[in-house]
Design an enzyme around this catalytic site. Sequence first.
Site, PDB file in Angstrom:
ATOM      1  NE  ARG A  94     -18.133   1.087   5.277  1.00 50.44           N
ATOM      2  CZ  ARG A  94     -17.675   2.170   4.861  1.00 50.44           C
ATOM      3  NH1 ARG A  94     -17.890   2.478   3.764  1.00 50.44           N
ATOM      4  NH2 ARG A  94     -17.181   3.029   5.792  1.00 50.44           N
ATOM      5  N   GLY A  95     -17.549   0.231  -0.111  1.00 53.75           N
ATOM      6  CA  GLY A  95     -17.460   1.184  -0.609  1.00 53.75           C
ATOM      7  C   GLY A  95     -16.130   1.600  -1.613  1.00 53.75           C
ATOM      8  CB  SER A  96     -14.012   4.344  -1.669  1.00 53.18           C
ATOM      9  OG  SER A  96     -12.950   4.601  -2.510  1.00 53.18           O
ATOM     10  CB  SER A  97     -12.885   1.408  -6.653  1.00 55.33           C
ATOM     11  OG  SER A  97     -12.946   2.758  -7.027  1.00 55.33           O
ATOM     12  CB  THR A  98      -9.572   4.943  -3.123  1.00 57.56           C
ATOM     13  OG1 THR A  98     -10.260   5.724  -4.365  1.00 57.56           O
ATOM     14  CG2 THR A  98      -8.518   5.533  -2.960  1.00 57.56           C
TER      15      THR A  98
END
Lengths: 421, 140
Positions: free
Chosen positions: B62-66
């Site tokens: 989930r969340g960050s594309s990092t």
Amino acid sequence: MAFELTVAEQALLDGKDGPAQQTAMSIVAQIAEVQGARKLLEITQAHIDATVYVGDAGLEFAERLAAQGAKVAVPSTLNVGAIDVHHWHEWAVPPEWASKALRQMQAYESMGTTPTWTCAPYQTVHRPKYGQHIAWGESNAALFANSVIGARTECYADMLDICCAIIGRVPATGLHLRANRAGNLLLQLIEIPRKVQEDDTFFTLLGYIMGRTAGNNIPVVEGLLTEPDDDSLKALAATSGSSGGIPMFHIIGVTPEAPTREAAFQGQSPEEILDITMEELRHAWDELTTADGAHLDMVVLGSPHLSIDEIKRLISMTEGKHAHPDVQFLVTTSRAVAHLAEQSGAMERLRTFGAKVTVDTCILTTPMLPEDVKVLMTNAGKFAYYIPGLLSRNVVFGGMEDCVRSAIEGRVHLEDRLWGK
Amino acid sequence: MGQVIYSRPVIPGQAEGNLLVSSEPLSFWGGYDQHSGEIIDRRHHLSGQNASGRILALPFTRGSSTTTTILVEAVRAGVAPAALISTGVDKFLALAAILANELYGHMLPVVALQADEFKELTSGIHAIICHDGTITLKTS
């Protein structure tokens, strides 16, 4: 291959345009196959999130591409870097880190990109338009572009974003296809008074709940009584992208693909309906705060980077006042907004209040905070969400006015609200 | 012998290790220590567990594309999970595996299960993932 490459794409894959294009095309083709794409689509712009130095693998990748002479094929903005290029030495950033972070930033600059160095590219002149296919990295930016603007992008992972920019194409999959943009989860705001919806914490709390409850569904919010501005929707996108993994969201009557409930769901019925009540909002506030007591070391605003409107709002609160000497006050924004603020005199007024400004990066992506900063306060849901895990520090969530008042008093002071603190 | 379940190989490969299973999604950025393999999202129920060398099962990221970068960094540092199991194709995990191979010639199998099959996974059980996606669970 499950999909057919055009002659031009095959030439890229064969290395006829050079090794960087070949590497980029190979990676895009592999992920396209994994995702079951049937073809690639041409894009009009890209936003590159791979710019942040987080370790040597990312740096090696960037420098390898740069050494191969990589150039982007479409206009490409850059997300934050891992240092404030001109001011990092004023903070606790280790020189070795700064040197690697700078090398990575320079590698991406060398590829013909636009050095915006911001996580809010939708608040620059490069804001995309409705219906455009783009390749944007950074979760808050991709969520905003899809949901608020109606541009079409996946939330591109670091390194894939630059590969797409180099070949100017993306797999025809996910949110690039209209059918995949339909909402499937209805979030109903139940008995949430207008006064609460107008509070500047509301969209952050709503975003937190949306991310937590919607999983990887596309939520549709119903029952909004206000007309949110860009900065409210920015807070919604950034916080939901931190607390969860939704691809995009719709708000009935607000976002462009949701003029009606039927349009938001593309004629289908919601698979699930969830209620959001005052109780959930109170709970979200509690979960965004980890610190006990009133002790405060730093107030930080600007995740995503503050817009010029937010800076104007901030100086209306700080005018004629001074931050307490024991509390640092930090604003993170872009070079472009800092420049505007400097020209308008807003920056000088912030400095008079005792604020410091960091550009190009933010506290989550550069190791700038001194050891003695243990408790931070913020109005940004994304900061509040990530500070405990990424920075091993405690955080207090509050509205912008709560943050300013607390900085002045030198201790956490949250205004009592009917529904929150 | 043990129980056998059939997964879809997203990035095929062979791996063996003890399962570490999460019912919640995880962002690797802010959630996974790239130097040690520890789960560091203090709001996550696996907080404090170490996923290095284990087969990490997550419904999705989930969340960050990092997330992808952190996983590639963990591969470089030798503290990545031995393999990843998710429900459906998680593009961030798949891309990390593609990049790990492209950059370091490292094999990081990623397989996908249906949600109901995913629920049968339990932390601590030893598992072997084969190239065709077969997962053998050593239940005894």
